[in-house]
Motif scaffolding. Sequence first.
Motif, mmCIF file in Angstrom:
data_model
loop_
_atom_site.group_PDB
_atom_site.id
_atom_site.type_symbol
_atom_site.label_atom_id
_atom_site.label_comp_id
_atom_site.label_asym_id
_atom_site.label_seq_id
_atom_site.Cartn_x
_atom_site.Cartn_y
_atom_site.Cartn_z
ATOM 1 N N GLU A 175 -34.874 -3.753 -35.879
ATOM 2 C CA GLU A 175 -34.178 -3.560 -37.155
ATOM 3 C C GLU A 175 -33.262 -2.345 -37.103
ATOM 4 O OE1 GLU A 175 -37.487 -5.576 -40.186
ATOM 5 O OE2 GLU A 175 -37.073 -3.419 -40.265
ATOM 6 N N PHE A 176 -33.725 -1.285 -36.461
ATOM 7 C CA PHE A 176 -32.881 -0.089 -36.330
ATOM 8 C C PHE A 176 -31.615 -0.399 -35.550
ATOM 9 C CE2 PHE A 176 -31.548 3.530 -33.714
ATOM 10 C CZ PHE A 176 -31.242 4.454 -34.709
ATOM 11 N N TYR A 177 -31.755 -1.086 -34.422
ATOM 12 C CA TYR A 177 -30.583 -1.429 -33.609
ATOM 13 C C TYR A 177 -29.633 -2.339 -34.376
ATOM 14 C CZ TYR A 177 -32.745 0.576 -29.413
ATOM 15 O OH TYR A 177 -33.278 1.425 -28.484
ATOM 16 N N ARG A 178 -30.187 -3.218 -35.180
ATOM 17 C CA ARG A 178 -29.341 -4.120 -35.961
ATOM 18 C C ARG A 178 -28.527 -3.343 -36.995
ATOM 19 N NH1 ARG A 178 -29.327 -6.813 -40.608
ATOM 20 N NH2 ARG A 178 -31.241 -5.768 -41.281
ATOM 21 N N ILE A 179 -29.099 -2.292 -37.544
ATOM 22 C CA ILE A 179 -28.421 -1.506 -38.572
ATOM 23 C C ILE A 179 -27.314 -0.642 -37.977
ATOM 24 C CG2 ILE A 179 -28.705 0.371 -40.238
ATOM 25 C CD1 ILE A 179 -31.517 -0.691 -40.792
ATOM 26 N N VAL A 180 -27.603 0.041 -36.871
ATOM 27 C CA VAL A 180 -26.658 1.048 -36.370
ATOM 28 C C VAL A 180 -25.497 0.445 -35.585
ATOM 29 C CG1 VAL A 180 -28.423 2.837 -36.292
ATOM 30 C CG2 VAL A 180 -27.999 1.457 -34.243
ATOM 31 N N GLY A 181 -25.674 -0.747 -35.021
ATOM 32 C CA GLY A 181 -24.606 -1.327 -34.210
ATOM 33 C C GLY A 181 -23.385 -1.689 -35.040
ATOM 34 N N ASP A 182 -22.212 -1.242 -34.614
ATOM 35 C CA ASP A 182 -20.964 -1.610 -35.281
ATOM 36 C C ASP A 182 -19.818 -1.568 -34.271
ATOM 37 O OD1 ASP A 182 -20.380 1.066 -34.871
ATOM 38 O OD2 ASP A 182 -20.632 1.639 -36.964
ATOM 39 N N ALA A 183 -18.605 -1.678 -34.762
ATOM 40 C CA ALA A 183 -17.443 -1.725 -33.870
ATOM 41 C C ALA A 183 -17.244 -0.419 -33.105
ATOM 42 C CB ALA A 183 -16.184 -2.046 -34.678
ATOM 43 N N ASN A 184 -17.791 0.668 -33.623
ATOM 44 C CA ASN A 184 -17.621 1.968 -32.970
ATOM 45 C C ASN A 184 -18.610 2.198 -31.836
ATOM 46 O OD1 ASN A 184 -15.502 2.840 -34.690
ATOM 47 N ND2 ASN A 184 -17.008 3.286 -36.290
ATOM 48 N N GLY A 185 -19.633 1.395 -31.763
ATOM 49 C CA GLY A 185 -20.631 1.556 -30.712
ATOM 50 C C GLY A 185 -21.839 0.679 -30.957
ATOM 51 N N LYS A 186 -22.234 -0.050 -29.923
ATOM 52 C CA LYS A 186 -23.390 -0.943 -30.055
ATOM 53 C C LYS A 186 -24.467 -0.534 -29.060
ATOM 54 C CE LYS A 186 -20.673 -4.924 -31.591
ATOM 55 N NZ LYS A 186 -20.310 -6.335 -31.342
ATOM 56 N N PRO A 187 -25.699 -0.353 -29.561
ATOM 57 C CA PRO A 187 -26.800 -0.034 -28.648
ATOM 58 C C PRO A 187 -27.122 -1.235 -27.772
ATOM 59 C CG PRO A 187 -27.653 -0.523 -30.816
ATOM 60 C CD PRO A 187 -26.159 -0.504 -30.951
ATOM 61 N N ASN A 188 -27.686 -0.966 -26.621
ATOM 62 C CA ASN A 188 -28.169 -2.048 -25.768
ATOM 63 C C ASN A 188 -29.561 -2.419 -26.276
ATOM 64 O OD1 ASN A 188 -29.244 -3.662 -23.623
ATOM 65 N ND2 ASN A 188 -27.686 -2.814 -22.277
ATOM 66 N N ALA A 189 -29.591 -3.350 -27.234
ATOM 67 C CA ALA A 189 -30.845 -3.689 -27.903
ATOM 68 C C ALA A 189 -31.889 -4.236 -26.930
ATOM 69 C CB ALA A 189 -30.587 -4.689 -29.025
ATOM 70 N N LEU A 190 -31.455 -5.043 -25.967
ATOM 71 C CA LEU A 190 -32.399 -5.643 -25.023
ATOM 72 C C LEU A 190 -33.098 -4.580 -24.191
ATOM 73 C CD1 LEU A 190 -33.709 -8.055 -23.672
ATOM 74 C CD2 LEU A 190 -31.715 -8.222 -22.156
ATOM 75 N N LEU A 191 -32.315 -3.680 -23.586
ATOM 76 C CA LEU A 191 -32.909 -2.623 -22.770
ATOM 77 C C LEU A 191 -33.721 -1.654 -23.622
ATOM 78 C CD1 LEU A 191 -30.111 -1.731 -20.181
ATOM 79 C CD2 LEU A 191 -32.276 -2.906 -19.768
#
Length: 273
Positions: A40-56
């Motif tokens: 849920e955290f990764y889903r919230i913070v990811g945007d066009a300016n930077g996306k976390p590597n949710a899988l890793l």
Amino acid sequence: MRTRAITGLFFVIVVLASIVFNAYLFTGFFLVLNACCLYEFYRIVGDANGKPNALLGLLFGVLAFGVYGGYQLGDLSPNCLLLVIPLAALVWIVPLYQKDQDNPFTGIAYTFLGVIYIVLPFVSFLSLGFLTGAYNYRLPLGFMLILWGNDTGAYLMGRFFGRRRLFERISPKKTWEGLIGGILLALVVSSVLALYYPVISVWQWVGMALLISAFGTFGDLVESMLKRSRQVKDSGSILPGHGGLLDRFDGLLLAAPVVFVWLKLLLSLQTVN
């Protein structure tokens, strides 16, 4: 309102049962919660300016929590934690091959921030169950009951008597009256726990309640700050009427590490003396 009440009651029963039943269910259940909150955290913070590597990030978080839990259960060597190092290296390496990453270091920072913000607190909470040696459900159970007592007291007092805003810029509904109500009910719960669960002293239970009230409130405010900065109302929709799991465990994220360190130091001093 009825859906919210049913969902809340069912969720409380499941959480309490996972803590009380045995160490393996406790570890496995909170491993799943840890992963869901991290997602849920990764889903919230990811945007066009930077996306976390949710899988890793999820692999890192699940492996770290799982190995640590296995160590506490006596089934794994602490050396198994070394397995997270290659995953940490991959978080830095993978963006080199992602052509659609305009801000790779933002994504890398988000990935590791999720581990610090979510996984570390859940590991701290897990550690409460093994703080006295063999698994003892009383401390994690007490933690959750005090946290819920604080939330309930804050809600009721704030709803009926709330006048003075606590942190209007971040959470307009929170009031000083609610904060006081949360502290008072948390202290009542801790006093009852001290009576039935003398695994730690009365004043240690009371201190635990004060820390949970203070840092649990800050944890709630921090998550509200995160959602407000991303213009998100709820962290998810897995719990009908309640939002996401991160919404339900935001207080734990700051309170659990502080409570664990505090109790660990106190118990260590008692052992020395």
